[in-house]
Design an enzyme around this catalytic site. Sequence first.
Site, short mmCIF file in Angstrom:
data_model
loop_
_atom_site.label_atom_id
_atom_site.label_comp_id
_atom_site.label_asym_id
_atom_site.label_seq_id
_atom_site.Cartn_x
_atom_site.Cartn_y
_atom_site.Cartn_z
N LYS A 142 0.77 -1.06 0.02
CA LYS A 142 -0.07 0.16 0.13
C LYS A 142 0.83 1.34 0.08
O LYS A 142 2.06 1.41 0.47
CB LYS A 142 -0.98 0.01 1.19
CG LYS A 142 -1.80 -0.94 1.42
CD LYS A 142 -2.52 -0.86 2.70
CE LYS A 142 -3.70 -2.18 2.67
NZ LYS A 142 -4.68 -1.81 4.21
N GLY B 131 -8.33 5.12 1.13
CA GLY B 131 -9.52 5.36 0.13
C GLY B 131 -9.25 4.25 -1.08
O GLY B 131 -10.02 4.32 -2.01
N LYS C 229 -0.30 -8.25 5.58
CA LYS C 229 -1.08 -9.50 5.37
C LYS C 229 -2.19 -8.89 4.54
O LYS C 229 -2.90 -8.17 5.11
CB LYS C 229 -1.19 -10.25 6.58
CG LYS C 229 -2.32 -11.58 6.48
CD LYS C 229 -1.17 -12.67 6.80
CE LYS C 229 -2.18 -13.75 6.36
NZ LYS C 229 -1.28 -14.72 5.55
N LEU D 111 -5.99 -9.50 3.83
CA LEU D 111 -7.35 -10.26 4.37
C LEU D 111 -8.26 -10.45 3.52
O LEU D 111 -8.62 -9.40 2.73
CB LEU D 111 -7.84 -9.26 5.67
CG LEU D 111 -6.78 -9.13 6.73
CD1 LEU D 111 -7.32 -8.28 7.86
CD2 LEU D 111 -6.43 -10.50 7.59
N GLU E 84 -10.80 3.26 11.84
CA GLU E 84 -11.04 2.14 10.69
C GLU E 84 -10.36 0.83 10.75
O GLU E 84 -9.01 0.82 10.91
CB GLU E 84 -10.82 2.70 9.25
CG GLU E 84 -11.64 3.81 8.57
CD GLU E 84 -11.65 4.02 7.11
OE1 GLU E 84 -12.33 4.83 6.55
OE2 GLU E 84 -10.66 3.50 6.41
N ASN F 86 -9.66 8.59 10.05
CA ASN F 86 -10.10 9.55 9.53
C ASN F 86 -10.28 10.86 10.53
O ASN F 86 -10.95 10.59 11.69
CB ASN F 86 -11.39 9.31 8.65
CG ASN F 86 -11.31 8.23 7.53
OD1 ASN F 86 -10.20 8.22 6.96
ND2 ASN F 86 -12.18 7.49 7.57
N ARG G 152 -12.00 13.63 10.21
CA ARG G 152 -13.07 14.15 10.12
C ARG G 152 -14.33 13.99 10.56
O ARG G 152 -14.70 12.62 10.90
CB ARG G 152 -13.11 14.71 8.54
CG ARG G 152 -13.40 13.37 7.78
CD ARG G 152 -13.65 13.23 6.45
NE ARG G 152 -14.26 11.86 5.96
CZ ARG G 152 -13.20 11.05 5.61
NH1 ARG G 152 -11.95 11.01 5.64
NH2 ARG G 152 -13.71 9.84 5.15
N VAL H 288 -19.70 11.10 6.18
CA VAL H 288 -20.73 11.05 5.78
C VAL H 288 -21.84 10.25 6.51
O VAL H 288 -23.11 10.72 6.67
CB VAL H 288 -20.90 10.49 4.28
CG1 VAL H 288 -22.00 10.20 3.58
CG2 VAL H 288 -19.88 11.09 3.36
C1 MV4 Z 1 -6.85 -4.05 3.08
C2 MV4 Z 1 -7.77 -5.35 2.47
C3 MV4 Z 1 -7.21 -6.43 2.75
N1 MV4 Z 1 -6.18 -6.70 3.45
N2 MV4 Z 1 -5.74 -4.32 3.97
C4 MV4 Z 1 -9.14 -0.64 0.86
C5 MV4 Z 1 -9.23 0.84 1.21
C6 MV4 Z 1 -8.34 1.01 2.10
N3 MV4 Z 1 -8.73 1.95 3.22
C7 MV4 Z 1 -7.73 -0.07 2.56
N4 MV4 Z 1 -8.43 -1.26 1.78
C8 MV4 Z 1 -8.12 -2.55 1.97
N5 MV4 Z 1 -7.00 -3.02 2.90
C9 MV4 Z 1 -5.54 -5.64 3.88
N6 MV4 Z 1 -4.29 -5.76 4.80
C10 MV4 Z 1 -8.67 -4.86 1.72
C11 MV4 Z 1 -8.89 -3.54 1.44
C12 MV4 Z 1 -10.28 -3.44 0.78
C13 MV4 Z 1 -11.28 -2.71 1.28
C14 MV4 Z 1 -11.53 -2.24 2.54
C15 MV4 Z 1 -12.59 -1.53 3.12
C16 MV4 Z 1 -13.55 -1.53 2.36
C17 MV4 Z 1 -13.70 -2.02 1.08
C18 MV4 Z 1 -12.63 -2.48 0.64
C19 MV4 Z 1 -12.65 -2.92 -0.67
C20 MV4 Z 1 -11.29 -3.45 -1.14
C21 MV4 Z 1 -10.36 -3.83 -0.58
#
Ligand code: MV4
Length: 450
Positions: A158, A164, A201, A203, A275, A289, A291, A294
């Site tokens: 990441k 987002g 990792k 998920l 989050e 976050n 702020r 929504v």
């Molecule tokens: C992740 C994940 C799976 N494993 N991290 C997407 C937005 C960002 N805020 C973090 N996100 C994710 N991080 C790990 N280690 C899957 C997502 C993710 C996701 C997270 C929250 C809500 C919707 C999502 C849709 C796709 C992927």
Amino acid sequence: MFKKVLIANRGEIALRVLRACKELGIGTVTVHSTADADAMHVRLADQSVCIGPPPSQDSYLNIHEILAACEITGADAIHPGYGFLSENAKFADILEAHNITFIGPSADHIRIMGDKIEAKKTAIKLGIPVVPGSEGEITSEDDAKRIGAEIGYPVIIKAASGGGGRGMKVANNESEITNAFHTARSEAGSAFGDSSVYIEKYLGKPRHIEVQVFGDGKGGGVHLGERDCSLQRRHQKIWEEATSPVIDDAARKKIGNICAKAVQGLGYSGAGTVEFLYEDGEFYFIEMNTRLQVEHPVTEMITRIDLVNEQLHVASGAGLSVTQDEITFTGHAIECRINAENPDTFVPCPGTISHFHVPGGLAVRVDSGVYQGYKIPPYYDSLIGKLIVHGRDRAECLMRLRRALDEFVVDGIETTLPLFRDLVSNEDMQTGEYNIHWLEKYLEEKNRAR
Ligand code: MV4
């Protein structure tokens, strides 16, 4: 308390803040672009100042114009709403230098949480459970492979400046690291001007559960329970609920107290959201976050606490109006985001609303900035309103939501209302058995069937 607050936003959230100010007897100033001269936030405010042409860059993001509007109207504080300048640390710094109160946390806290690596390091220090992964930035393929071997595959790389959902790459095994690492880095560099990345990792089937927190800026802080925002499409939340269908009182108390302690430890001021991804009974921090969000109304419905009123109290130095013991959770609330979009493709559909009738009755709330005859401009996001419904339990909430959706009329444009009428009767939605990938699969199947 403030005498006059400038609201640096538009749409439903500008109205939400206006209402809280009016109840407190605070004068209101809104700002608007030339495209928003007919908008409700302009009509309902005591004063409104035109700050520029339609593009957000030239109006709602134009710090100089907003400062000028503050100066000429004599506002003593600015509420940024969500989006736009709400998580802009530089803006918070500039306001401080001009002796205007930013209704939000300190610039330093905004800055820390804007950097996802710093945010995660801070979370670890504060005792918040995080996703297993690198301790900070990774700078080479070898770093990624070493940690991949340690934590096991799949992994996700990441961008530190992401969030987002932007700038993320999954690697299912070591052979996929090279591509994931370099793609993530170069995408991060071009999207954010910062190519730092970290690894954790991956998920596979988590829920997105977030905890609402509030700090008084003096070491005090509380939590207001969780929201389940697992129903998303391309990182846009569609439907949010409080409480989460999968969190019981004990789990709420445990994660809530961890977050409240963190807020106290940070000396955090104002509203925040911690989050998490939630899988197999465990919480894993991903971001914070800084702020108002929504989906804050679902929390308001189950706690009966006005979050914007609390923001104004804290920012004015009056502290929080509630203690943790006074915050209790009653019943269940669901929010549906009504977007001016095609309900199958989500393509935005600006235009004139020819008929508009909102549902009412017990425990039904509609937060919207539009009206019958209003022409939705094409320049901004497509949220035209939120339907929020409360019930004594989730089953009653769903019954009431179905009824409210049946009453809702928005003609002249396409909206996401038909999608919600389908979802509310769906079996998985009724049992609450959905995760962050559920909606995309549901839509795929629906589009294949057509
Ligand atoms: C992740 C994940 C799976 N494993 N991290 C997407 C937005 C960002 N805020 C973090 N996100 C994710 N991080 C790990 N280690 C899957 C997502 C993710 C996701 C997270 C929250 C809500 C919707 C999502 C849709 C796709 C992927």
